[in-house]
Design an enzyme around this catalytic site. Structure first.
Site, short mmCIF file in Angstrom:
data_model
loop_
_atom_site.label_atom_id
_atom_site.label_comp_id
_atom_site.label_asym_id
_atom_site.label_seq_id
_atom_site.Cartn_x
_atom_site.Cartn_y
_atom_site.Cartn_z
N LYS A 17 0.82 -1.21 0.00
CA LYS A 17 0.00 0.00 0.00
C LYS A 17 0.85 1.26 0.00
O LYS A 17 0.56 2.22 -0.72
CB LYS A 17 -0.92 -0.01 1.22
CG LYS A 17 -1.68 1.27 1.47
CD LYS A 17 -2.63 1.13 2.65
CE LYS A 17 -1.94 0.83 3.96
NZ LYS A 17 -1.12 1.97 4.45
N ARG A 92 -8.91 3.60 10.73
CA ARG A 92 -8.43 2.26 11.07
C ARG A 92 -9.52 1.42 11.73
O ARG A 92 -9.41 0.20 11.78
CB ARG A 92 -7.22 2.38 12.01
CG ARG A 92 -6.38 1.13 12.13
CD ARG A 92 -5.16 1.38 12.99
NE ARG A 92 -4.25 2.34 12.39
CZ ARG A 92 -3.29 2.02 11.53
NH1 ARG A 92 -3.14 0.76 11.15
NH2 ARG A 92 -2.49 2.93 11.04
N ARG A 131 12.60 -10.75 6.32
CA ARG A 131 13.75 -9.85 6.47
C ARG A 131 14.73 -10.37 7.52
O ARG A 131 14.35 -10.73 8.62
CB ARG A 131 13.27 -8.44 6.84
CG ARG A 131 14.44 -7.44 6.87
CD ARG A 131 13.96 -6.01 6.99
NE ARG A 131 13.25 -5.75 8.22
CZ ARG A 131 12.96 -4.53 8.66
NH1 ARG A 131 13.30 -3.49 7.94
NH2 ARG A 131 12.31 -4.37 9.79
N ARG A 164 14.86 -9.54 13.56
CA ARG A 164 14.28 -8.73 14.62
C ARG A 164 12.97 -9.34 15.08
O ARG A 164 12.27 -9.99 14.29
CB ARG A 164 14.03 -7.31 14.11
CG ARG A 164 15.30 -6.53 13.78
CD ARG A 164 14.97 -5.24 13.07
NE ARG A 164 16.17 -4.45 12.80
CZ ARG A 164 16.24 -3.50 11.88
NH1 ARG A 164 15.18 -3.22 11.14
NH2 ARG A 164 17.35 -2.82 11.70
N ARG A 175 0.04 -9.19 13.77
CA ARG A 175 -0.24 -7.90 13.13
C ARG A 175 -1.38 -8.02 12.13
O ARG A 175 -2.25 -7.15 12.04
CB ARG A 175 1.01 -7.38 12.41
CG ARG A 175 2.13 -6.94 13.33
CD ARG A 175 3.36 -6.56 12.53
NE ARG A 175 3.14 -5.38 11.72
CZ ARG A 175 3.97 -4.98 10.75
NH1 ARG A 175 5.06 -5.69 10.48
NH2 ARG A 175 3.73 -3.89 10.06
#
Length: 227
Positions: A17, A92, A131, A164, A175
């Site tokens: 997005k 949101r 990542r 991480r 999430r």
């Protein structure tokens, strides 16, 4: 100045997005309002809503829907947004959508179109959790888009790469679950008003951008014709 359009861009973390907004701004001349950026700017400027937000943050509390919406409302009133805007990361929740609608209605305005960029959940998890970093140098890798020559090993030093906590698969799942629970009611809210268009985001960025542009261009043309 007459607004050419008031748009909302919706997409889960990892949907791409964020890469679409600059193209929308460039192609249609609307301003881009990202909630996080607007919140930080208001706090730095010391606006009434910004001070309230800063107090909430300093107290370890969540910034209320009323405060967030006021900050977005102030951003919409900026001169560069008079020609139209695209909201990124707002509303949101359904409550924020209701507050936004009432705020716009008070000015005889409304949201013209909501673009929802949809990507399969397994693809989002792969994007979000791929990542890996080399902590000493800051070099970043991605298992799909920019993989190291050897798995989990830095190309330059040969040292082990680290992941991480925010990039771990379980965090990505959490999430996305939060996004779904918060945002689906927003899409249902605007869907009932026939304002939601879904775009397949599981394609290359240029193809997605073309589809987003086509949808917004059609919305602007329809609005212009009925004016």
């Amino acid at each position: 100045m007459t607004s050419i359009g008031r748009f909302i861009l919706v997409g889960a973390p990892g949907s791409g997005k964020g890469t679409q907004s600059p193209a929308i701004v460039e192609n249609f001349g609307v301003c881009h309002i990202a909630t996080g950026d607007a919140l930080r700017a208001a706090m730095a400027a010391g606006t009434e809503a910004g001070k309230a937000a800063k107090d909430a943050v300093n107290s370890g509390k969540l910034v209320s829907d009323d405060i967030v919406t006021k900050i977005v409302a102030d951003a919409i009133e900026e001169p560069q947004c008079k020609g139209g805007f695209v909201l990124d990361g707002f509303p949101r929740t359904e409550n924020q959508a209701n507050i936004l609608d009432k705020m716009l209605a008070n000015k005889g305005q409304s949201i013209d179109k909501v673009v929802s960029i949809e990507v399969p959940k397994e693809t989002l998890i792969e994007r979000l959790s791929g990542r890996w970093i080399h902590k000493k140098s800051g070099r970043s890798y991605h298992t799909v888009f920019n993989p190291p020559k050897a798995a989990k090993v830095d190309d330059v030093t040969g040292e082990a790469l680290e992941q991480r906590p925010d990039d771990k698969p379980e965090t990505a799942v959490s999430r996305l679950a939060t996004f779904d629970s918060d945002t689906k009611p927003v899409l249902s809210h605007y869907g009932a008003l026939n304002k939601v268009v879904t775009i397949d985001g599981n394609r290359n960025m240029t193809t997605v951008a073309c589809d987003v542009g086509r949808v917004l261009g059609a919305a602007i043309q329809t609005k212009s014709s009925s004016a």
